[in-house]
Design an enzyme around this catalytic site. Structure first.
Site, short mmCIF file in Angstrom:
data_model
loop_
_atom_site.label_atom_id
_atom_site.label_comp_id
_atom_site.label_asym_id
_atom_site.label_seq_id
_atom_site.Cartn_x
_atom_site.Cartn_y
_atom_site.Cartn_z
N ASP A 1 -7.52 7.78 2.97
CA ASP A 1 -7.14 8.19 1.60
C ASP A 1 -8.39 8.51 0.78
O ASP A 1 -8.45 9.53 0.10
CB ASP A 1 -6.38 7.05 0.88
N HIS B 1 1.71 4.23 -2.99
CA HIS B 1 1.64 5.70 -2.85
C HIS B 1 2.96 6.34 -3.33
O HIS B 1 2.97 7.29 -4.09
CB HIS B 1 1.49 6.10 -1.37
N HIS C 1 0.85 -1.21 0.00
CA HIS C 1 0.00 0.00 0.00
C HIS C 1 0.88 1.26 0.00
O HIS C 1 0.72 2.14 -0.85
CB HIS C 1 -0.93 -0.05 1.23
N GLU C 2 1.84 1.30 0.91
CA GLU C 2 2.70 2.50 1.00
C GLU C 2 3.64 2.61 -0.20
O GLU C 2 3.87 3.71 -0.72
CB GLU C 2 3.51 2.50 2.30
C1 NHX Z 1 -8.30 -0.37 11.14
N1 NHX Z 1 -6.39 1.01 10.71
O1 NHX Z 1 -8.99 0.59 11.41
C2 NHX Z 1 -6.81 -0.27 11.20
C3 NHX Z 1 -6.31 -0.44 12.59
C4 NHX Z 1 -4.13 0.66 4.63
C5 NHX Z 1 -1.79 0.11 5.17
N2 NHX Z 1 -8.84 -1.51 10.80
O2 NHX Z 1 -3.59 5.20 4.00
O3 NHX Z 1 -3.43 2.90 8.53
O4 NHX Z 1 -6.76 0.52 8.58
O5 NHX Z 1 -1.05 5.40 3.35
C6 NHX Z 1 -5.58 9.63 9.65
C7 NHX Z 1 -4.58 8.95 8.97
C8 NHX Z 1 -8.17 5.62 9.96
C9 NHX Z 1 -6.74 8.97 10.06
C10 NHX Z 1 -4.75 7.60 8.72
C11 NHX Z 1 -8.01 6.95 10.21
C12 NHX Z 1 -6.05 5.59 8.89
C13 NHX Z 1 -3.16 4.64 6.23
C14 NHX Z 1 -7.41 3.47 9.08
C15 NHX Z 1 -2.61 2.28 5.81
N3 NHX Z 1 -1.49 5.15 4.59
N4 NHX Z 1 -5.51 2.83 7.78
C16 NHX Z 1 -2.78 5.03 4.84
C17 NHX Z 1 -4.20 2.94 7.62
C18 NHX Z 1 -6.44 1.30 9.42
C19 NHX Z 1 -7.19 4.91 9.30
C20 NHX Z 1 -6.88 7.63 9.80
C21 NHX Z 1 -5.89 6.94 9.14
C22 NHX Z 1 -3.01 0.87 5.64
C23 NHX Z 1 -3.71 3.21 6.21
C24 NHX Z 1 -6.12 2.71 9.08
ZN ZN Z 2 -2.81 5.08 2.12
#
Ligand code: NHX
Ligand code: ZN
Length: 350
Positions: free
Chosen positions: A209, A137, A133-134
């Protein structure tokens, strides 16, 4: 204040977060004669604010406030105060008697994204998804000429995020073009595209995102007049504070048919941005795999480590350094700190 009293030697200073809802009577000539707009600070402003907050704190000689100011676009005074406090706490925790650049660098990331959460349990399978995923990006961001350069990629959890890709603009920007918005949308969608192209399945992790993508694409159509079909018009009466960049609410001033057309245009913008990201991740899938594998191995990549993947890659835009912006000298900017009305001793009507 004029109109209330005849005393002349009183200077009244006031501040507000809501200039949009001030009683116009307050702003009549002879009352508040100077209006100073406090925008977010630019690079030089941030450096000056940093100087205020590091005053009296022990710094290592290597600490370069100009570099820190450059790396903190969008920070306001409170963020900078917080940044310096975090750096000081980190130095104390590391048993150092003065604050160094590593503490400031870690503090910047803490202020932007929260503290690292090394204790979070992540399975090997999830780690692979996060890495792709990263890497998605970062790769799309690197291949699109209008995107800001990748500053850091990490698959170590921080705050709410399981992984993150940080970009750093070369200069403070005040105007953003439609072409840049389109490139940014592709980069924001690239995490989701990566999951789909590599695993043929998607996760709920892209929620943040997708939220940003949806809001930006809609703003392009309804606020910035960037849809050719809808034309240079604003849809929906906004109630917002332009200077603070905050939205208060929206009043719909268009009909069902226009609402449908807006939705179609937003959809078209997002679809096109998705397709572009997909094209890049498909064409450069070898690079995508290489970056993701490296991330799984080392967990974070800085800008230089990331750049090594692109030596001699055809189609990768040259990483050029934009010339530093010059001061807006001599050009009287609308809304700059000059009196909008001549200070006048006339009594104002109540
Ligand atoms: C969940 N968190 O909720 C888990 C614990 C897709 C690799 N099931 O897009 O971390 O899935 O590029 C601000 C910033 C929610 C607010 C990030 C609220 C992320 C972040 C959900 C990476 N990086 N997703 C990303 C991620 C998640 C989430 C946020 C936020 C992943 C993704 C969180
Ligand atoms: Zn992302």
């Amino acid at each position: 204040m004029d109109g209330f009293d005849t005393d002349t030697n009183v200077i009244l200073i006031a501040a507000t977060n809501r200039p949009d809802i001030l009683d116009p009577a307050l702003l009549r000539p002879g009352r508040f004669d100077r209006q100073v707009i406090m925008d977010r600070p630019d690079k030089r402003g941030r450096e000056a604010i940093l100087k205020v907050h590091v005053h009296g704190k022990p710094l290592e000689p290597s600490v370069d406030l100009t570099t820190i100011a450059k790396g903190t676009p969008g920070f306001v005074g409170a963020d900078i105060e917080n940044l310096v406090n975090e750096a000081a706490i980190l130095a104390a925790r590391r048993n150092k008697s003065s604050i160094g650049m590593p503490e400031f660098q870690e503090a910047v990331e803490r202020v932007i994204a929260g503290p690292e959460r090394c204790s979070r349990l992540i399975s090997e399978k999830e780690k692979v998804i996060i890495a792709y995923h990263e890497a998605g990006h970062a790769l799309v961001r690197r291949m699109l000429p209008k995107c800001d350069p990748v500053h850091k990629i990490s698959i170590i959890s921080r705050g709410m995020a399981l992984g993150y890709t940080m970009a750093l603009p070369e200069n403070d920007r005040v105007l953003i073009s439609k072409a840049k918005f389109n490139d940014d949308l592709s980069a924001m969608l690239a995490g989701r595209v990566a999951e789909q192209t590599i695993f043929d399945d998607i996760t709920n992790g892209a929620v943040d995102d997708l939220d940003k993508v949806t809001k930006l694409a809609r703003a392009m159509v309804t606020q910035y007049g960037m849809s050719e079909k809808m034309g240079p018009m604003v849809f929906g009466q906004r109630h917002e504070m332009i200077f603070l960049g905050r939205e208060i609410g929206e009043q719909r001033n268009y009909g069902e048919q226009v609402a449908r057309e807006i939705d179609e245009e937003v959809d078209q913008i997002v679809t096109a941005a998705y397709a572009k990201a997909e094209e890049i991740l498909t064409r450069y899938s070898d690079l995508h795999h290489a970056i993701a594998r490296k991330l799984i191995e080392v967990e974070t990549l800085d800008a230089d480590e990331f750049e090594k993947f692109f030596a001699g890659v055809p189609g990768a835009p040259q990483r050029r350094v934009e010339p530093a912006p010059r001061r807006n000298g001599g050009i009287p900017a609308p809304g700059s700190n000059r009196p909008t009305r001549s200070p006048s001793p006339r009594p104002a009507p109540a």
